[in-house]
Design an enzyme around this catalytic site. Structure first.
Site, PDB file in Angstrom:
ATOM      1  N   TYR A 170       2.090   1.948  13.545  1.00  0.00           N
ATOM      2  CA  TYR A 170       2.637   2.979  12.659  1.00  0.00           C
ATOM      3  C   TYR A 170       2.050   4.350  12.952  1.00  0.00           C
ATOM      4  O   TYR A 170       0.857   4.512  13.179  1.00  0.00           O
ATOM      5  CB  TYR A 170       2.499   2.623  11.182  1.00  0.00           C
ATOM      6  CG  TYR A 170       1.134   2.187  10.689  1.00  0.00           C
ATOM      7  CD1 TYR A 170       0.338   3.054   9.950  1.00  0.00           C
ATOM      8  CD2 TYR A 170       0.664   0.894  10.927  1.00  0.00           C
ATOM      9  CE1 TYR A 170      -0.898   2.643   9.463  1.00  0.00           C
ATOM     10  CE2 TYR A 170      -0.565   0.484  10.450  1.00  0.00           C
ATOM     11  CZ  TYR A 170      -1.345   1.368   9.723  1.00  0.00           C
ATOM     12  OH  TYR A 170      -2.565   0.967   9.245  1.00  0.00           O
ATOM     13  N   HIS A 210       0.837  -1.198   0.000  1.00  0.00           N
ATOM     14  CA  HIS A 210       0.000   0.000   0.000  1.00  0.00           C
ATOM     15  C   HIS A 210       0.873   1.250   0.000  1.00  0.00           C
ATOM     16  O   HIS A 210       1.832   1.335   0.760  1.00  0.00           O
ATOM     17  CB  HIS A 210      -0.920   0.014   1.218  1.00  0.00           C
ATOM     18  CG  HIS A 210      -1.807  -1.192   1.299  1.00  0.00           C
ATOM     19  ND1 HIS A 210      -2.280  -1.686   2.495  1.00  0.00           N
ATOM     20  CD2 HIS A 210      -2.304  -2.017   0.331  1.00  0.00           C
ATOM     21  CE1 HIS A 210      -3.041  -2.757   2.266  1.00  0.00           C
ATOM     22  NE2 HIS A 210      -3.067  -2.972   0.956  1.00  0.00           N
TER      23      HIS A 210
END
Length: 467
Positions: free
Chosen positions: A129, A66
Protein backbone atom coordinates in the site's frame (compact mmCIF):
# COMPACT_ATOMS: atom_id res chain seq x y z
CA UNK A 1 -6.79 -9.41 -20.83
CA UNK A 2 -9.10 -6.70 -19.46
CA UNK A 3 -8.30 -3.00 -19.88
CA UNK A 4 -7.44 -0.78 -16.93
CA UNK A 5 -10.69 0.29 -15.28
CA UNK A 6 -11.78 2.25 -12.18
CA UNK A 7 -15.08 1.39 -10.48
CA UNK A 8 -17.02 3.31 -7.86
CA UNK A 9 -18.48 1.62 -4.78
CA UNK A 10 -21.14 2.12 -2.11
CA UNK A 11 -18.58 4.02 -0.02
CA UNK A 12 -18.01 7.52 -1.46
CA UNK A 13 -14.45 7.88 -2.68
CA UNK A 14 -13.58 4.16 -2.30
CA UNK A 15 -12.55 3.00 -5.78
CA UNK A 16 -11.75 -0.45 -7.14
CA UNK A 17 -9.11 -0.60 -9.85
CA UNK A 18 -8.98 -3.48 -12.31
CA UNK A 19 -5.45 -3.82 -13.70
CA UNK A 20 -4.09 -5.64 -16.72
CA UNK A 21 -1.58 -8.31 -15.67
CA UNK A 22 0.83 -9.34 -18.44
CA UNK A 23 1.79 -13.00 -18.08
CA UNK A 24 4.15 -15.34 -19.88
CA UNK A 25 6.25 -18.39 -19.01
CA UNK A 26 8.55 -16.28 -16.84
CA UNK A 27 5.77 -14.90 -14.61
CA UNK A 28 3.83 -11.64 -14.81
CA UNK A 29 4.17 -7.86 -14.90
CA UNK A 30 1.74 -5.06 -14.06
CA UNK A 31 1.77 -1.30 -13.73
CA UNK A 32 0.81 -1.17 -10.08
CA UNK A 33 0.65 2.63 -9.95
CA UNK A 34 0.36 4.54 -13.20
CA UNK A 35 -0.47 8.12 -12.37
CA UNK A 36 -1.35 9.41 -15.82
CA UNK A 37 -3.62 6.55 -16.85
CA UNK A 38 -5.29 6.08 -13.46
CA UNK A 39 -6.04 9.74 -12.79
CA UNK A 40 -7.52 10.02 -16.28
CA UNK A 41 -10.01 7.33 -15.23
CA UNK A 42 -11.01 9.16 -12.05
CA UNK A 43 -8.49 8.03 -9.44
CA UNK A 44 -7.41 11.00 -7.25
CA UNK A 45 -3.91 12.32 -7.81
CA UNK A 46 -3.26 11.69 -4.14
CA UNK A 47 0.53 12.17 -4.02
CA UNK A 48 1.91 9.09 -2.24
CA UNK A 49 4.97 9.63 -0.03
CA UNK A 50 5.44 6.22 1.60
CA UNK A 51 5.28 2.61 0.33
CA UNK A 52 4.51 -0.15 2.83
CA UNK A 53 4.47 -3.91 2.30
CA UNK A 54 2.80 -6.47 4.57
CA UNK A 55 3.86 -10.12 4.23
CA UNK A 56 1.41 -12.72 5.54
CA UNK A 57 3.06 -16.09 6.08
CA UNK A 58 -0.09 -18.17 6.49
CA UNK A 59 -3.56 -18.40 5.03
CA UNK A 60 -6.04 -16.88 7.49
CA UNK A 61 -3.86 -13.98 8.66
CA UNK A 62 -6.40 -11.20 9.25
CA UNK A 63 -5.65 -7.53 9.87
CA UNK A 64 -7.76 -4.43 10.62
CA UNK A 65 -10.18 -2.69 10.62
CA UNK A 66 -7.76 0.28 10.76
CA UNK A 67 -8.81 3.83 9.86
CA UNK A 68 -5.81 6.02 9.13
CA UNK A 69 -5.92 9.81 8.61
CA UNK A 70 -4.51 9.57 5.08
CA UNK A 71 -5.40 8.13 1.68
CA UNK A 72 -3.96 4.81 0.60
CA UNK A 73 -3.72 2.72 -2.56
CA UNK A 74 -3.68 -0.99 -1.75
CA UNK A 75 -2.89 -3.92 -3.99
CA UNK A 76 -1.83 -7.55 -3.84
CA UNK A 77 1.70 -8.46 -4.91
CA UNK A 78 1.44 -12.23 -4.45
CA UNK A 79 -1.40 -14.48 -3.34
CA UNK A 80 -5.02 -13.51 -2.75
CA UNK A 81 -6.94 -11.60 -0.12
CA UNK A 82 -10.48 -10.96 0.97
CA UNK A 83 -10.60 -7.22 1.55
CA UNK A 84 -13.19 -5.35 3.62
CA UNK A 85 -13.57 -1.59 3.95
CA UNK A 86 -15.84 0.25 6.38
CA UNK A 87 -16.71 3.93 6.21
CA UNK A 88 -15.69 5.39 9.57
CA UNK A 89 -16.23 9.03 8.66
CA UNK A 90 -18.87 11.35 10.02
CA UNK A 91 -21.94 11.37 7.80
CA UNK A 92 -24.77 9.35 6.34
CA UNK A 93 -22.54 6.52 5.11
CA UNK A 94 -20.91 5.85 8.48
CA UNK A 95 -20.74 2.05 8.84
CA UNK A 96 -21.19 1.32 5.11
CA UNK A 97 -19.15 -1.72 4.05
CA UNK A 98 -17.59 -2.89 0.78
CA UNK A 99 -15.87 -6.25 0.30
CA UNK A 100 -13.97 -7.71 -2.62
CA UNK A 101 -11.68 -10.65 -3.26
CA UNK A 102 -8.41 -9.43 -4.76
CA UNK A 103 -5.43 -10.94 -6.53
CA UNK A 104 -2.65 -9.00 -8.30
CA UNK A 105 -5.15 -7.75 -10.90
CA UNK A 106 -7.19 -5.77 -8.34
CA UNK A 107 -6.26 -2.64 -6.38
CA UNK A 108 -8.34 -0.38 -4.14
CA UNK A 109 -8.07 3.35 -3.48
CA UNK A 110 -9.04 3.95 0.15
CA UNK A 111 -9.84 7.57 1.09
CA UNK A 112 -8.97 9.08 4.43
CA UNK A 113 -11.35 7.90 7.15
CA UNK A 114 -12.35 4.59 5.56
CA UNK A 115 -11.31 1.57 7.61
CA UNK A 116 -9.11 -0.96 5.85
CA UNK A 117 -8.93 -4.69 6.63
CA UNK A 118 -8.09 -7.91 4.82
CA UNK A 119 -7.72 -11.64 5.25
CA UNK A 120 -5.02 -13.65 3.45
CA UNK A 121 -6.54 -16.49 1.43
CA UNK A 122 -3.22 -18.15 0.54
CA UNK A 123 0.08 -18.76 2.29
CA UNK A 124 2.75 -16.23 1.41
CA UNK A 125 0.36 -13.44 0.52
CA UNK A 126 2.00 -10.02 0.17
CA UNK A 127 -0.07 -6.86 0.48
CA UNK A 128 1.23 -3.49 -0.72
CA UNK A 129 0.00 0.00 0.00
CA UNK A 130 1.00 3.52 -0.94
CA UNK A 131 0.05 6.31 1.48
CA UNK A 132 0.17 10.09 1.11
CA UNK A 133 1.38 10.99 4.58
CA UNK A 134 4.22 9.68 6.71
CA UNK A 135 3.38 7.43 9.62
CA UNK A 136 4.12 9.14 12.93
CA UNK A 137 4.44 7.54 16.34
CA UNK A 138 1.57 8.47 18.63
CA UNK A 139 -0.97 9.00 15.85
CA UNK A 140 -4.37 7.73 16.95
CA UNK A 141 -7.36 6.96 14.77
CA UNK A 142 -10.57 4.91 14.90
CA UNK A 143 -10.43 1.13 14.71
CA UNK A 144 -13.30 -1.36 14.46
CA UNK A 145 -13.61 -4.90 15.75
CA UNK A 146 -13.30 -7.46 12.98
CA UNK A 147 -16.30 -9.32 14.40
CA UNK A 148 -18.58 -6.30 14.69
CA UNK A 149 -22.16 -7.62 14.24
CA UNK A 150 -23.46 -4.37 12.75
CA UNK A 151 -21.25 -4.37 9.67
CA UNK A 152 -21.28 -8.22 9.70
CA UNK A 153 -18.31 -8.83 7.42
CA UNK A 154 -18.63 -12.32 5.91
CA UNK A 155 -15.03 -13.47 6.41
CA UNK A 156 -14.31 -16.53 4.21
CA UNK A 157 -12.22 -18.03 7.00
CA UNK A 158 -14.09 -17.84 10.32
CA UNK A 159 -12.40 -15.48 12.73
CA UNK A 160 -12.05 -18.18 15.38
CA UNK A 161 -9.85 -20.05 12.89
CA UNK A 162 -7.96 -16.96 11.71
CA UNK A 163 -4.68 -15.50 12.93
CA UNK A 164 -5.44 -12.12 14.56
CA UNK A 165 -3.26 -9.86 16.68
CA UNK A 166 -4.21 -9.31 20.30
CA UNK A 167 -4.64 -5.61 19.56
CA UNK A 168 -7.13 -6.28 16.77
CA UNK A 169 -9.13 -8.60 19.03
CA UNK A 170 -9.79 -5.79 21.51
CA UNK A 171 -10.84 -2.94 19.22
CA UNK A 172 -14.32 -1.44 19.85
CA UNK A 173 -17.60 -2.20 18.15
CA UNK A 174 -19.29 0.31 15.88
CA UNK A 175 -21.59 1.71 18.59
CA UNK A 176 -18.54 2.75 20.59
CA UNK A 177 -16.52 4.21 17.71
CA UNK A 178 -16.06 7.98 17.46
CA UNK A 179 -16.38 8.74 13.73
CA UNK A 180 -13.45 10.44 12.06
CA UNK A 181 -14.13 14.12 11.51
CA UNK A 182 -13.35 15.59 8.11
CA UNK A 183 -10.36 17.80 7.59
CA UNK A 184 -11.26 21.40 8.29
CA UNK A 185 -11.37 24.75 6.50
CA UNK A 186 -9.11 27.67 7.45
CA UNK A 187 -9.83 31.32 6.58
CA UNK A 188 -6.71 33.50 6.63
CA UNK A 189 -7.50 37.19 7.00
CA UNK A 190 -10.78 36.66 8.82
CA UNK A 191 -11.18 40.28 9.96
CA UNK A 192 -11.18 41.74 6.45
CA UNK A 193 -14.14 42.50 4.19
CA UNK A 194 -13.73 39.29 2.22
CA UNK A 195 -12.83 37.26 5.31
CA UNK A 196 -16.14 38.21 6.90
CA UNK A 197 -18.10 37.20 3.80
CA UNK A 198 -16.27 33.87 3.62
CA UNK A 199 -17.24 33.14 7.21
CA UNK A 200 -20.91 33.37 6.22
CA UNK A 201 -20.36 31.05 3.24
CA UNK A 202 -18.14 28.58 5.15
CA UNK A 203 -19.60 28.41 8.67
CA UNK A 204 -17.53 26.42 11.11
CA UNK A 205 -14.22 27.31 9.47
CA UNK A 206 -11.22 28.04 11.66
CA UNK A 207 -10.39 31.75 11.60
CA UNK A 208 -6.99 33.47 11.78
CA UNK A 209 -5.67 36.98 11.31
CA UNK A 210 -2.82 39.18 12.50
CA UNK A 211 -4.80 40.13 15.59
CA UNK A 212 -7.04 38.06 17.81
CA UNK A 213 -10.79 38.53 18.04
CA UNK A 214 -13.91 36.60 18.95
CA UNK A 215 -13.30 33.18 17.46
CA UNK A 216 -10.21 34.45 15.62
CA UNK A 217 -6.72 33.17 16.45
CA UNK A 218 -3.46 34.90 15.65
CA UNK A 219 -1.45 33.55 12.73
CA UNK A 220 1.10 35.56 10.76
CA UNK A 221 1.92 33.52 7.66
CA UNK A 222 5.09 35.58 7.18
CA UNK A 223 6.37 34.38 10.59
CA UNK A 224 8.29 31.12 10.14
CA UNK A 225 7.91 30.04 13.76
CA UNK A 226 4.14 30.53 13.75
CA UNK A 227 3.82 28.68 10.45
CA UNK A 228 5.89 25.77 11.74
CA UNK A 229 3.70 25.45 14.84
CA UNK A 230 0.37 25.47 12.99
CA UNK A 231 -1.35 22.04 12.39
CA UNK A 232 -1.62 22.32 8.60
CA UNK A 233 -2.28 18.63 8.05
CA UNK A 234 -5.68 19.05 9.75
CA UNK A 235 -6.97 21.19 6.86
CA UNK A 236 -8.44 20.27 3.52
CA UNK A 237 -9.13 23.83 2.39
CA UNK A 238 -7.34 27.12 3.07
CA UNK A 239 -8.95 30.37 1.91
CA UNK A 240 -6.39 33.16 1.79
CA UNK A 241 -8.35 36.40 2.13
CA UNK A 242 -5.39 38.25 3.69
CA UNK A 243 -3.79 41.05 1.70
CA UNK A 244 -2.09 44.41 2.03
CA UNK A 245 -4.35 46.74 0.03
CA UNK A 246 -3.00 50.22 0.83
CA UNK A 247 -2.12 50.94 -2.79
CA UNK A 248 -0.52 54.34 -2.19
CA UNK A 249 1.23 53.46 1.08
CA UNK A 250 2.82 50.49 -0.71
CA UNK A 251 5.00 52.99 -2.58
CA UNK A 252 6.78 53.96 0.67
CA UNK A 253 9.76 52.07 2.09
CA UNK A 254 7.81 50.48 4.95
CA UNK A 255 4.76 49.89 2.80
CA UNK A 256 6.81 48.17 0.11
CA UNK A 257 8.18 45.63 2.59
CA UNK A 258 4.76 45.00 4.12
CA UNK A 259 3.08 44.64 0.74
CA UNK A 260 5.61 42.08 -0.48
CA UNK A 261 5.43 40.12 2.77
CA UNK A 262 1.61 39.92 2.72
CA UNK A 263 0.91 39.72 -0.99
CA UNK A 264 3.82 37.66 -2.29
CA UNK A 265 5.81 35.89 0.43
CA UNK A 266 2.79 34.70 2.45
CA UNK A 267 1.00 33.22 -0.60
CA UNK A 268 4.25 31.49 -1.59
CA UNK A 269 4.43 29.94 1.88
CA UNK A 270 0.81 28.78 1.63
CA UNK A 271 1.47 27.27 -1.80
CA UNK A 272 4.38 25.26 -0.39
CA UNK A 273 2.23 24.09 2.52
CA UNK A 274 -0.61 23.18 0.15
CA UNK A 275 1.72 20.88 -1.76
CA UNK A 276 3.15 19.35 1.42
CA UNK A 277 -0.16 18.81 3.23
CA UNK A 278 -2.47 18.23 0.24
CA UNK A 279 -4.97 20.97 0.94
CA UNK A 280 -6.73 23.09 -1.67
CA UNK A 281 -5.55 26.70 -1.62
CA UNK A 282 -7.88 29.51 -2.70
CA UNK A 283 -6.21 32.88 -3.18
CA UNK A 284 -7.75 36.22 -4.12
CA UNK A 285 -6.06 38.54 -6.56
CA UNK A 286 -6.74 41.84 -8.28
CA UNK A 287 -7.09 43.42 -11.71
CA UNK A 288 -4.12 45.54 -10.62
CA UNK A 289 -1.85 42.75 -11.92
CA UNK A 290 -2.63 44.26 -15.35
CA UNK A 291 -1.72 47.72 -16.63
CA UNK A 292 -5.29 48.41 -17.74
CA UNK A 293 -4.56 48.85 -21.45
CA UNK A 294 -6.53 45.78 -22.62
CA UNK A 295 -10.30 45.43 -22.36
CA UNK A 296 -11.57 43.05 -21.14
CA UNK A 297 -8.92 41.24 -19.12
CA UNK A 298 -8.78 37.48 -19.67
CA UNK A 299 -7.24 34.93 -17.32
CA UNK A 300 -4.34 34.26 -19.67
CA UNK A 301 -3.40 37.89 -20.29
CA UNK A 302 0.31 38.42 -19.54
CA UNK A 303 0.90 40.11 -16.20
CA UNK A 304 1.82 43.80 -16.46
CA UNK A 305 1.60 45.39 -12.97
CA UNK A 306 2.20 49.12 -12.62
CA UNK A 307 2.92 49.92 -8.95
CA UNK A 308 4.37 48.16 -5.89
CA UNK A 309 1.00 46.85 -4.69
CA UNK A 310 0.26 45.54 -8.18
CA UNK A 311 3.69 43.94 -8.50
CA UNK A 312 3.38 42.18 -5.14
CA UNK A 313 -0.07 40.83 -6.08
CA UNK A 314 1.27 39.55 -9.40
CA UNK A 315 4.09 37.77 -7.58
CA UNK A 316 1.51 36.15 -5.29
CA UNK A 317 -0.45 34.87 -8.30
CA UNK A 318 2.67 33.25 -9.73
CA UNK A 319 3.53 31.62 -6.39
CA UNK A 320 0.05 30.20 -5.78
CA UNK A 321 -0.05 28.69 -9.28
CA UNK A 322 2.64 26.25 -8.10
CA UNK A 323 0.23 24.60 -5.63
CA UNK A 324 -1.16 21.33 -7.05
CA UNK A 325 -4.74 22.14 -5.99
CA UNK A 326 -5.32 25.87 -6.26
CA UNK A 327 -7.81 28.49 -7.33
CA UNK A 328 -6.81 32.10 -7.93
CA UNK A 329 -9.89 34.35 -8.05
CA UNK A 330 -8.93 37.56 -9.78
CA UNK A 331 -11.35 40.36 -9.01
CA UNK A 332 -11.92 44.14 -9.07
CA UNK A 333 -13.41 46.97 -7.02
CA UNK A 334 -14.23 44.88 -3.95
CA UNK A 335 -17.10 46.02 -1.73
CA UNK A 336 -17.97 44.44 1.62
CA UNK A 337 -18.34 45.22 5.31
CA UNK A 338 -15.87 47.94 6.20
CA UNK A 339 -14.23 50.92 4.54
CA UNK A 340 -14.69 50.97 0.77
CA UNK A 341 -15.63 53.27 -2.12
CA UNK A 342 -19.40 52.79 -1.81
CA UNK A 343 -19.34 53.46 1.94
CA UNK A 344 -17.30 56.61 1.32
CA UNK A 345 -19.83 57.87 -1.24
CA UNK A 346 -22.70 57.10 1.13
CA UNK A 347 -21.00 59.12 3.86
CA UNK A 348 -20.36 62.05 1.53
CA UNK A 349 -23.97 61.97 0.39
CA UNK A 350 -25.18 61.97 4.00
CA UNK A 351 -22.87 64.87 4.92
CA UNK A 352 -24.00 67.09 2.05
CA UNK A 353 -20.68 66.89 0.23
CA UNK A 354 -20.59 67.04 -3.57
CA UNK A 355 -17.48 65.08 -4.64
CA UNK A 356 -15.46 65.01 -7.83
CA UNK A 357 -14.85 61.42 -9.04
CA UNK A 358 -12.83 60.01 -11.92
CA UNK A 359 -14.82 58.86 -14.93
CA UNK A 360 -12.07 57.24 -17.00
CA UNK A 361 -11.37 54.27 -14.71
CA UNK A 362 -13.87 51.64 -15.87
CA UNK A 363 -14.71 48.24 -14.38
CA UNK A 364 -17.32 46.38 -12.37
CA UNK A 365 -17.98 46.22 -8.64
CA UNK A 366 -17.38 42.92 -6.87
CA UNK A 367 -19.38 42.41 -3.69
CA UNK A 368 -17.71 40.12 -1.19
CA UNK A 369 -20.81 37.97 -0.87
CA UNK A 370 -20.65 37.31 -4.62
CA UNK A 371 -16.96 36.49 -4.36
CA UNK A 372 -17.64 34.05 -1.53
CA UNK A 373 -20.49 32.48 -3.54
CA UNK A 374 -18.16 32.04 -6.52
CA UNK A 375 -15.61 30.40 -4.24
CA UNK A 376 -18.16 27.88 -3.00
CA UNK A 377 -19.27 27.20 -6.57
CA UNK A 378 -15.76 26.47 -7.85
CA UNK A 379 -15.07 24.12 -4.94
CA UNK A 380 -18.30 22.13 -5.37
CA UNK A 381 -18.78 22.10 -9.14
CA UNK A 382 -15.75 20.00 -10.14
CA UNK A 383 -14.28 23.08 -11.84
CA UNK A 384 -10.71 22.70 -13.03
CA UNK A 385 -8.05 24.19 -10.79
CA UNK A 386 -6.53 27.44 -11.98
CA UNK A 387 -7.24 31.15 -12.30
CA UNK A 388 -10.75 32.59 -12.70
CA UNK A 389 -11.91 36.16 -13.16
CA UNK A 390 -14.74 36.99 -10.75
CA UNK A 391 -16.79 40.17 -10.42
CA UNK A 392 -20.45 41.06 -10.40
CA UNK A 393 -22.07 41.16 -13.81
CA UNK A 394 -23.81 43.83 -15.86
CA UNK A 395 -22.48 46.67 -17.96
CA UNK A 396 -19.10 48.16 -17.03
CA UNK A 397 -19.21 51.51 -15.25
CA UNK A 398 -16.80 54.20 -14.17
CA UNK A 399 -16.19 55.21 -10.58
CA UNK A 400 -18.15 58.38 -11.33
CA UNK A 401 -21.10 56.25 -12.52
CA UNK A 402 -21.01 54.27 -9.28
CA UNK A 403 -20.83 57.43 -7.20
CA UNK A 404 -23.82 58.92 -9.03
CA UNK A 405 -25.81 55.71 -8.46
CA UNK A 406 -24.96 55.73 -4.74
CA UNK A 407 -26.02 59.37 -4.45
CA UNK A 408 -29.36 58.62 -6.12
CA UNK A 409 -29.92 55.59 -3.87
CA UNK A 410 -29.09 57.82 -0.87
CA UNK A 411 -31.65 60.47 -1.81
CA UNK A 412 -29.24 62.92 -3.44
CA UNK A 413 -29.10 64.00 -7.07
CA UNK A 414 -26.64 62.33 -9.40
CA UNK A 415 -25.77 65.84 -10.59
CA UNK A 416 -24.15 66.45 -7.20
CA UNK A 417 -21.25 64.25 -8.37
CA UNK A 418 -18.80 65.94 -10.73
CA UNK A 419 -16.59 64.02 -13.13
CA UNK A 420 -12.87 64.39 -13.74
CA UNK A 421 -10.04 62.43 -15.35
CA UNK A 422 -7.47 60.39 -13.53
CA UNK A 423 -4.72 62.69 -14.80
CA UNK A 424 -6.51 65.76 -13.43
CA UNK A 425 -7.34 64.08 -10.11
CA UNK A 426 -3.76 62.86 -9.63
CA UNK A 427 -2.13 66.20 -10.47
CA UNK A 428 0.11 67.32 -7.61
CA UNK A 429 -0.61 64.17 -5.57
CA UNK A 430 1.87 61.40 -4.71
CA UNK A 431 -0.32 58.43 -5.65
CA UNK A 432 0.39 55.01 -7.09
CA UNK A 433 -0.58 54.41 -10.73
CA UNK A 434 -3.97 52.80 -11.37
CA UNK A 435 -5.12 50.67 -14.31
CA UNK A 436 -7.76 52.59 -16.28
CA UNK A 437 -9.52 49.53 -17.69
CA UNK A 438 -10.51 47.00 -15.02
CA UNK A 439 -13.24 45.08 -16.84
CA UNK A 440 -12.84 41.33 -16.34
CA UNK A 441 -13.87 38.76 -18.95
CA UNK A 442 -16.24 36.44 -17.03
CA UNK A 443 -16.74 33.77 -19.70
CA UNK A 444 -14.47 31.20 -18.00
CA UNK A 445 -16.35 31.11 -14.71
CA UNK A 446 -19.68 31.32 -16.56
CA UNK A 447 -18.66 28.15 -18.42
CA UNK A 448 -18.59 26.33 -15.05
CA UNK A 449 -22.27 27.19 -14.47
CA UNK A 450 -21.81 30.31 -12.34
CA UNK A 451 -23.83 33.36 -13.34
CA UNK A 452 -22.68 36.59 -11.64
CA UNK A 453 -25.37 38.81 -10.19
CA UNK A 454 -25.78 42.19 -11.86
CA UNK A 455 -23.67 44.79 -10.03
CA UNK A 456 -26.48 47.37 -9.99
CA UNK A 457 -28.86 44.90 -8.30
CA UNK A 458 -26.25 44.08 -5.68
CA UNK A 459 -25.47 47.79 -5.18
CA UNK A 460 -29.12 48.65 -4.54
CA UNK A 461 -29.38 45.92 -1.92
CA UNK A 462 -26.10 46.95 -0.28
CA UNK A 463 -27.03 50.63 0.01
CA UNK A 464 -30.54 49.82 1.26
CA UNK A 465 -29.18 47.54 3.96
CA UNK A 466 -26.97 50.29 5.39
CA UNK A 467 -29.33 53.24 5.03
Amino acid sequence: MADLAVETTAIPGLLIVRMPVHEDARGWFKENWQREKMTALGLPDFGPVQHNISYNAHRGATRGVHTEPWDKFVSVVTGRIFGAWVDMREGDTFGATVTVEADPSVAVFVPRGVGNSYQALEDGTTYSYLVNDHWRAGTTYPALNLADPTVAIAWPIPLDEAEISEKDKTTPYLDDVVPMAPRRTLIVGAHGQLGQALQAEFPGADLVDLRAGEGVSVLDVSDAAQVAAWPWREYDLVLNAAAYTAVDAAETADGRRTAWAANASAPATLARLAAEHRFTLVHYSSEYVFDGTLDPHTEDEPLSPLGVYAQSKAAGDIAVAAAPRHFVLRTSWVIGEGKNFVRTMQQLAANGVSPTVVDDQVGRLTFTGELARATRHLLTSAAAYGTYNVSNGGDPTSFADVAKAVFELSGRSADDVSATTTEEYFAGKDLAPRPLRSVMDLSKIRATGFEPEDARTALERYVAASS
